[in-house]
Write a protein that holds these residues in place. Structure first.
Motif, mmCIF file in Angstrom:
data_model
loop_
_atom_site.group_PDB
_atom_site.id
_atom_site.type_symbol
_atom_site.label_atom_id
_atom_site.label_comp_id
_atom_site.label_asym_id
_atom_site.label_seq_id
_atom_site.Cartn_x
_atom_site.Cartn_y
_atom_site.Cartn_z
ATOM 1 N N PHE A 118 0.686 -1.042 -0.162
ATOM 2 C CA PHE A 118 -0.318 -0.071 -0.448
ATOM 3 C C PHE A 118 0.704 1.464 -0.073
ATOM 4 O O PHE A 118 0.711 2.372 -0.272
ATOM 5 N N ARG A 119 2.006 1.129 0.508
ATOM 6 C CA ARG A 119 2.994 2.987 0.755
ATOM 7 C C ARG A 119 2.863 3.211 -0.629
ATOM 8 O O ARG A 119 2.591 4.826 -0.692
ATOM 9 N N PRO A 120 3.201 2.259 -2.174
ATOM 10 C CA PRO A 120 3.222 3.336 -2.865
ATOM 11 C C PRO A 120 1.554 3.812 -3.231
ATOM 12 O O PRO A 120 1.632 5.435 -3.943
ATOM 13 N N ILE A 127 -0.355 5.372 -0.900
ATOM 14 C CA ILE A 127 -0.357 6.558 0.181
ATOM 15 C C ILE A 127 0.495 7.681 0.060
ATOM 16 O O ILE A 127 -0.139 9.224 -0.308
ATOM 17 N N ASN A 128 1.386 7.126 -0.615
ATOM 18 C CA ASN A 128 2.993 7.901 -0.776
ATOM 19 C C ASN A 128 2.335 9.100 -1.912
ATOM 20 O O ASN A 128 2.884 10.336 -1.985
ATOM 21 N N ARG A 129 1.909 8.656 -3.022
ATOM 22 C CA ARG A 129 1.045 9.473 -4.134
ATOM 23 C C ARG A 129 0.158 9.684 -4.233
ATOM 24 O O ARG A 129 0.023 10.300 -5.490
ATOM 25 N N ASN A 130 -0.923 8.871 -3.553
ATOM 26 C CA ASN A 130 -2.042 9.536 -3.909
ATOM 27 C C ASN A 130 -2.330 8.170 -5.114
ATOM 28 O O ASN A 130 -3.228 8.787 -5.947
ATOM 29 N N LEU A 131 -2.044 7.292 -5.617
ATOM 30 C CA LEU A 131 -2.862 7.017 -6.656
ATOM 31 C C LEU A 131 -3.947 5.752 -6.501
ATOM 32 O O LEU A 131 -4.120 5.614 -5.276
ATOM 33 N N HIS A 132 -4.536 5.786 -7.338
ATOM 34 C CA HIS A 132 -5.850 5.088 -7.259
ATOM 35 C C HIS A 132 -4.977 3.645 -8.559
ATOM 36 O O HIS A 132 -5.648 3.945 -9.872
ATOM 37 N N ILE A 133 -5.939 2.883 -8.002
ATOM 38 C CA ILE A 133 -6.523 1.821 -8.984
ATOM 39 C C ILE A 133 -7.376 0.849 -9.062
ATOM 40 O O ILE A 133 -8.828 1.130 -7.978
ATOM 41 N N VAL A 134 -8.298 1.263 -10.164
ATOM 42 C CA VAL A 134 -9.045 0.704 -10.485
ATOM 43 C C VAL A 134 -9.209 -0.233 -11.105
ATOM 44 O O VAL A 134 -8.576 -0.834 -11.782
ATOM 45 N N GLY A 135 -10.182 -0.941 -11.056
ATOM 46 C CA GLY A 135 -11.253 -2.030 -12.281
ATOM 47 C C GLY A 135 -12.693 -1.586 -13.121
ATOM 48 O O GLY A 135 -13.030 -0.670 -12.621
ATOM 49 N N SER A 136 -12.952 -2.123 -14.126
ATOM 50 C CA SER A 136 -13.626 -1.516 -14.836
ATOM 51 C C SER A 136 -13.733 -3.012 -15.637
ATOM 52 O O SER A 136 -12.650 -3.486 -16.036
ATOM 53 N N LEU A 137 -15.540 -3.216 -15.994
ATOM 54 C CA LEU A 137 -16.110 -4.041 -16.956
ATOM 55 C C LEU A 137 -16.954 -3.297 -17.734
ATOM 56 O O LEU A 137 -17.795 -2.814 -17.255
ATOM 57 N N LEU A 138 -16.345 -3.574 -19.136
ATOM 58 C CA LEU A 138 -17.557 -3.175 -20.027
ATOM 59 C C LEU A 138 -17.654 -1.515 -20.039
ATOM 60 O O LEU A 138 -17.118 -0.817 -19.736
ATOM 61 N N GLY A 139 -18.658 -0.979 -20.183
ATOM 62 C CA GLY A 139 -19.115 0.417 -20.166
ATOM 63 C C GLY A 139 -20.320 -0.077 -20.365
ATOM 64 O O GLY A 139 -20.860 -0.601 -20.321
ATOM 65 N N SER A 140 -20.807 1.760 -20.350
ATOM 66 C CA SER A 140 -22.474 1.451 -20.577
ATOM 67 C C SER A 140 -22.910 2.226 -21.726
ATOM 68 O O SER A 140 -22.133 1.725 -22.668
ATOM 69 N N ARG A 141 -24.306 1.726 -22.018
ATOM 70 C CA ARG A 141 -25.161 1.584 -23.198
ATOM 71 C C ARG A 141 -24.880 2.862 -23.701
ATOM 72 O O ARG A 141 -24.982 3.177 -25.134
ATOM 73 N N SER A 142 -24.983 4.875 -23.396
ATOM 74 C CA SER A 142 -24.372 5.575 -23.800
ATOM 75 C C SER A 142 -23.197 5.703 -24.274
ATOM 76 O O SER A 142 -22.989 5.905 -25.239
ATOM 77 N N GLU A 143 -22.214 5.651 -23.295
ATOM 78 C CA GLU A 143 -20.854 4.962 -24.168
ATOM 79 C C GLU A 143 -20.672 3.634 -24.985
ATOM 80 O O GLU A 143 -19.745 4.522 -26.361
ATOM 81 N N ILE A 144 -21.415 3.080 -25.266
ATOM 82 C CA ILE A 144 -21.206 1.837 -26.421
ATOM 83 C C ILE A 144 -22.216 2.937 -27.657
ATOM 84 O O ILE A 144 -20.857 3.459 -28.596
ATOM 85 N N ALA A 145 -22.954 3.618 -27.349
ATOM 86 C CA ALA A 145 -23.305 4.813 -28.640
ATOM 87 C C ALA A 145 -22.298 4.914 -28.975
ATOM 88 O O ALA A 145 -21.901 5.860 -30.078
#
Length: 353
Positions: A288-290, A292-310
């Motif tokens: 976790f140190r990296p 916390i020390n640099r305010n980094l974000h780890i994010v997961g993503s699955l597909l997208g919304s209907r509006s994003e597909i269009a």
């Protein structure tokens, strides 16, 4: 109970089907409702998800299964409630075919239909009534019309097909995590998803885009896709050289031995790492140190919304975004599965009826 209608497709009956052992046969699609459409399938892109599912890599698959969730075809039947399509319209269906779309569903009312608790994916899942979902390695498909999309005239069917899963899987996290003017974006993994990552990062206006791979063997392709260059993680000291250079990294990697902490090291303070690839085994432990020390974000993503597909389809049509594909007859599906397993796609295979 499923309908008594019979559709023809290529079915996997066990985990060995991934080895080019699909069998042509018939299956019974979901019961047709007033909210559904039947599609005469002309093209279906091939996705790594198909391989994971066929071999039960993500858990036990409910065989027999028809995979394929990058579907393009024409509407040949529609329910009484379907007003957005006419018979003969060319439409696409991606990896998700249903969510509840209820007014009291937080996910469905916040442009997050993919995360709806009642979401049904286009194959190997069951609808609320128990009917199985079947995918696009078939002549015909039946899906709720709410998750079908008109294909812009400027996009050919074979180019549009891989966008229905591969394209939106990276378009959504790029858009949601700020890829755009002034930003430096890295795409980990130069494959079916990764090539879309470069294409869409550039289409969204990112200032600099780099491919990140184990070696430089795909450097010419990366540059042809529009990136500034390629970064090889096998080179000693690569992370130190690129320390704090990236605003956003989208990882399409499926390998569980990814150098996660090196990826985090090359992010700027406040940077974001988004994982879209889904390894079959756990990744290494995380310190976790990296973060916390640099305010980094780890994010997961699955597909997208209907509006994003269009939105993605329209952006592709107006900016001339083209999938890198090779098309084969649907009848050759077993041979192409073996090519997929051997990592021969550059960068997406499409099956054509």
């Amino acid at each position: 109970m499923p309908s008594t209608d019979e559709f023809t497709g290529w079915l996997g009956y066990d985990a060995q089907s991934v080895n080019g052992n699909l069998k042509k046969g018939t299956f019974n699609p979901k019961i047709f409702t007033d909210d559904d459409i039947d599609i005469e399938i002309s093209h279906c892109g091939m996705c790594a998800s198909d391989l994971h599912t066929l071999r039960s890599g993500w858990g036990a698959t409910p065989y027999p299964v028809v995979v394929g969730h990058e579907i393009i075809g024409k509407v040949i039947k529609k329910g009484a409630n379907v007003t957005q399509f006419e018979l003969g319209d060319r439409v696409g269906v991606g990896a998700q075919c249903y969510s509840c779309l209820e007014a009291d569903c937080h996910e469905c009312t916040s442009d997050n239909e993919a995360y709806c608790p009642e979401a049904v994916f286009t194959y190997a899942m069951t609808y609320a009534n128990g009917d199985m979902s079947y995918g696009g390695y078939a002549k015909t498909g039946r899906y709720p019309a709410s998750f079908a999309f008109k294909i812009p005239e400027a996009l050919t069917s074979e180019v549009a097909a891989p966008m229905m899963c591969g394209g939106i899987t990276v378009y959504s996290p790029l858009k949601r995590n700020g890829a755009g003017p002034g930003k430096t974006v890295g795409i980990v993994g130069i494959g079916g998803l990764g090539h879309f990552g470069i294409l869409f990062a550039k289409a969204l206006g990112a200032e600099k885009v780099y491919g990140i791979s184990r070696n430089t063997s795909k450097e010419a392709d990366v540059k042809a896709l529009g990136a500034e260059g390629i970064i090889a993680t096998s080179e000693p000291g690569w992370a130190s050289k690129w320390n704090r250079k990236f605003d956003l990294i989208v990882s399409t990697a499926n390998n569980s031995d990814m150098p996660l902490h090196d990826y985090l090291a090359v992010l700027k303070t406040g940077g974001r790492f988004v994982q879209v690839g889904l390894p079959e085994s756990p990744i290494p432990s995380l310190q976790f140190r990296p973060l916390i020390n640099r305010n980094l974000h780890i994010v997961g993503s699955l597909l997208g919304s209907r509006s994003e597909i269009a939105e993605m389809l329209e952006l592709s049509a107006t900016q001339g975004v083209k999938s890198w594909i090779k098309t084969y007859p649907m009848e050759d599906v077993n041979e192409v599965l073996l090519l997929m397993e051997a990592n021969k796609a550059r960068y997406r295979f499409v099956l054509a009826n």
